[in-house]
Enzyme design. Structure first.
Site, short mmCIF file in Angstrom:
data_model
loop_
_atom_site.label_atom_id
_atom_site.label_comp_id
_atom_site.label_asym_id
_atom_site.label_seq_id
_atom_site.Cartn_x
_atom_site.Cartn_y
_atom_site.Cartn_z
N ASP A 51 -13.14 -7.17 7.78
CA ASP A 51 -11.94 -7.50 7.00
C ASP A 51 -11.33 -8.81 7.49
O ASP A 51 -11.02 -9.69 6.68
CB ASP A 51 -10.93 -6.36 7.12
CG ASP A 51 -9.75 -6.53 6.18
OD1 ASP A 51 -9.91 -6.27 4.98
OD2 ASP A 51 -8.67 -6.91 6.66
N HIS A 93 -5.83 -0.20 7.72
CA HIS A 93 -6.53 -1.31 8.36
C HIS A 93 -6.56 -1.01 9.85
O HIS A 93 -5.58 -0.53 10.42
CB HIS A 93 -5.79 -2.63 8.09
CG HIS A 93 -6.40 -3.83 8.75
ND1 HIS A 93 -7.76 -4.04 8.80
CD2 HIS A 93 -5.84 -4.88 9.41
CE1 HIS A 93 -8.00 -5.18 9.44
NE2 HIS A 93 -6.85 -5.69 9.83
N ARG A 153 13.14 1.73 6.18
CA ARG A 153 14.49 1.40 6.66
C ARG A 153 15.38 1.00 5.49
O ARG A 153 14.94 0.33 4.55
CB ARG A 153 14.45 0.29 7.71
CG ARG A 153 13.86 -1.01 7.24
CD ARG A 153 13.77 -2.02 8.36
NE ARG A 153 13.08 -3.23 7.96
CZ ARG A 153 13.65 -4.24 7.31
NH1 ARG A 153 14.92 -4.18 7.00
NH2 ARG A 153 12.95 -5.31 6.97
N GLU A 204 -11.22 -12.44 5.37
CA GLU A 204 -9.95 -13.12 5.11
C GLU A 204 -9.96 -14.56 5.63
O GLU A 204 -9.54 -15.49 4.95
CB GLU A 204 -8.80 -12.36 5.78
CG GLU A 204 -8.49 -11.02 5.17
CD GLU A 204 -7.57 -10.18 6.04
OE1 GLU A 204 -7.13 -9.11 5.56
OE2 GLU A 204 -7.29 -10.57 7.19
N GLN A 234 0.82 -1.21 0.00
CA GLN A 234 0.00 0.00 0.00
C GLN A 234 0.86 1.26 0.00
O GLN A 234 0.51 2.26 -0.64
CB GLN A 234 -0.93 0.00 1.22
CG GLN A 234 -2.11 -0.94 1.10
CD GLN A 234 -3.10 -0.53 0.01
OE1 GLN A 234 -3.18 0.64 -0.38
NE2 GLN A 234 -3.84 -1.50 -0.49
N GLY A 289 -2.26 -2.80 -3.32
CA GLY A 289 -1.56 -1.59 -3.69
C GLY A 289 -1.31 -1.43 -5.18
O GLY A 289 -1.45 -0.33 -5.73
N SER A 302 -22.50 -23.49 -17.67
CA SER A 302 -23.48 -24.39 -18.27
C SER A 302 -24.64 -24.65 -17.32
O SER A 302 -24.53 -24.45 -16.10
CB SER A 302 -22.81 -25.72 -18.63
OG SER A 302 -22.47 -26.43 -17.44
N ASP A 358 0.65 -5.52 10.30
CA ASP A 358 -0.03 -5.39 11.59
C ASP A 358 0.87 -5.77 12.76
O ASP A 358 0.85 -5.13 13.81
CB ASP A 358 -1.28 -6.26 11.62
CG ASP A 358 -2.39 -5.75 10.73
OD1 ASP A 358 -2.41 -4.53 10.44
OD2 ASP A 358 -3.25 -6.55 10.31
N GLU A 366 -9.03 -22.98 -12.54
CA GLU A 366 -10.29 -22.43 -13.05
C GLU A 366 -11.01 -21.55 -12.04
O GLU A 366 -12.00 -20.90 -12.39
CB GLU A 366 -11.20 -23.57 -13.52
CG GLU A 366 -10.66 -24.26 -14.77
CD GLU A 366 -11.66 -25.23 -15.39
OE1 GLU A 366 -12.88 -25.04 -15.19
OE2 GLU A 366 -11.23 -26.16 -16.07
#
Length: 334
Positions: free
Chosen positions: A192, A109, A49, A196, A29, A135, A253, A84, A232
């Site tokens: 959220d 978040h 950093r 997940e 992000q 992001g 189908s 987090d 798929e």
């Protein structure tokens, strides 16, 4: 309650005129939001950093990455875009001691705000501006002239001025082009995490593995099982994305649609739904947050060993081989 959605006309970039925005972390992000804000004419500094790929990436994008302390000292808005499990320690060590008077704390978040891991001192408002997409999509949609929809949420006691700043920030990253939905930090965090765990990551991953294992154990070729149960999946999800369940059922189908109606509930049973409700309660009570925080304080041994085992699953091995054959896929191998 009716949902409140904000668009371009509801936000004014002038609210951020003369203010400095610090992006803490130049990851998924961070890199997208920093570039979008800069391209919107806003003043952005990046904290990252040195020594890692994200540091070099920030430099290659024209930023001069600096320490968290130096970025925070000059910032009026600080958006903490770290994982987090790292954010709270960085906040306590490097952000909180260097906050300017009245600086606003942000994230994309609400985990650390909601579960009390980041607690702002008096005089500092909290808000979320959370894009509903990764992001790279936040960046690519902005560059194309569009935008990924966002959520906006304010912490308790936040001022109307902070909301104006949040809407301006959302406009700066392209969010008001797609629509910015007003929510709460609790709602964003809990929904959220649930999505997940129960559906998008945990639920789908286990469903795919169970289908793959069932076919392989019955003697079918792993390659056939991979195509049917994983490859798929993208085709079906794309149909969901374009037009929901109805468009998926229109596109497949009649045989597939009949199988959907008559067999799906045998997989997602009332027991599954009970477990989903249990997972949601663990999120709402803070039990999951406690487990994740303690896991990291203990060196994340279980997390790392599980990650290693999952990479050795027959499904993963089969996929690596097949993707090498599919030259039209931009294969991403970890």
């Amino acid at each position: 309650m009716p949902v409140t959605i904000y668009y371009d006309a509801d936000a004014d970039l002038k609210a951020l005129a003369g203010k400095t925005i610090a992006i803490i972390g130049y990851g998924s992000q961070g890199h997208a939001q920093a570039q979008n804000l800069r391209d919107s004419g806003l003043n952005v500094v990046v904290a990252q950093r040195p020594g890692g790929p994200n540091y070099e990436l920030a430099k290659s994008h024209g930023f001069a990455p600096m320490s968290v302390e130096d970025a925070v000292k000059q910032a009026d808005l600080i958006n903490i875009l770290l994982p987090d499990e790292l954010a709270a320690d960085v906040y306590r060590a490097s952000i909180k001691p260097n906050l300017k008077k009245g600086a606003v704390l942000m994230a994309s978040h609400g985990f650390n705000f909601h579960y009390g891991q980041i607690e702002p001192p008096p005089g500092h408002d909290v808000m979320l501006v959370a894009p509903k997409g990764p992001g790279h999509l936040v960046r690519s949609e902005y560059v194309k002239g569009g935008g990924v929809p966002c959520l906006i949420a304010l912490g308790a006691g936040a001022s109307p001025e902070t909301k104006k700043l949040g809407l301006a920030y959302a406009k700066g990253i392209g969010g008001t082009r797609g629509g910015v939905i007003e929510t709460t930090i609790a709602e964003e965090t809990e929904t959220d995490l649930f999505g997940e765990q129960a559906v998008l990551c945990g639920g789908v991953s286990e469903l795919i593995k169970a289908g793959f294992d069932t076919l392989v154990e019955a003697g079918y070729q792993p390659e056939m099982a991979y195509f049917e149960c994983l490859h798929e999946m993208k085709l079906i999800v794309d149909l969901f994305y374009q037009g929901g369940l109805e468009y998926m059922r229109y596109s497949v189908s009649n045989t597939a649609e009949y199988g959907d109606y008559t067999r799906g509930k045998r997989i997602i049973t009332e027991e599954t739904r009970k477990e989903m409700r249990k997972i949601l309660e663990e999120i709402r009570s803070g039990e999951f947050a406690r487990d994740w925080i303690l896991e990291n304080r203990g060196g994340a041994a279980m997390f790392k060993s599980t990650r290693r085992r999952e990479r050795e699953h027959k499904l993963t091995e089969t996929g690596r081989g097949l993707r090498k054959m599919m030259k039209w896929i931009e294969s991403k191998e970890v």
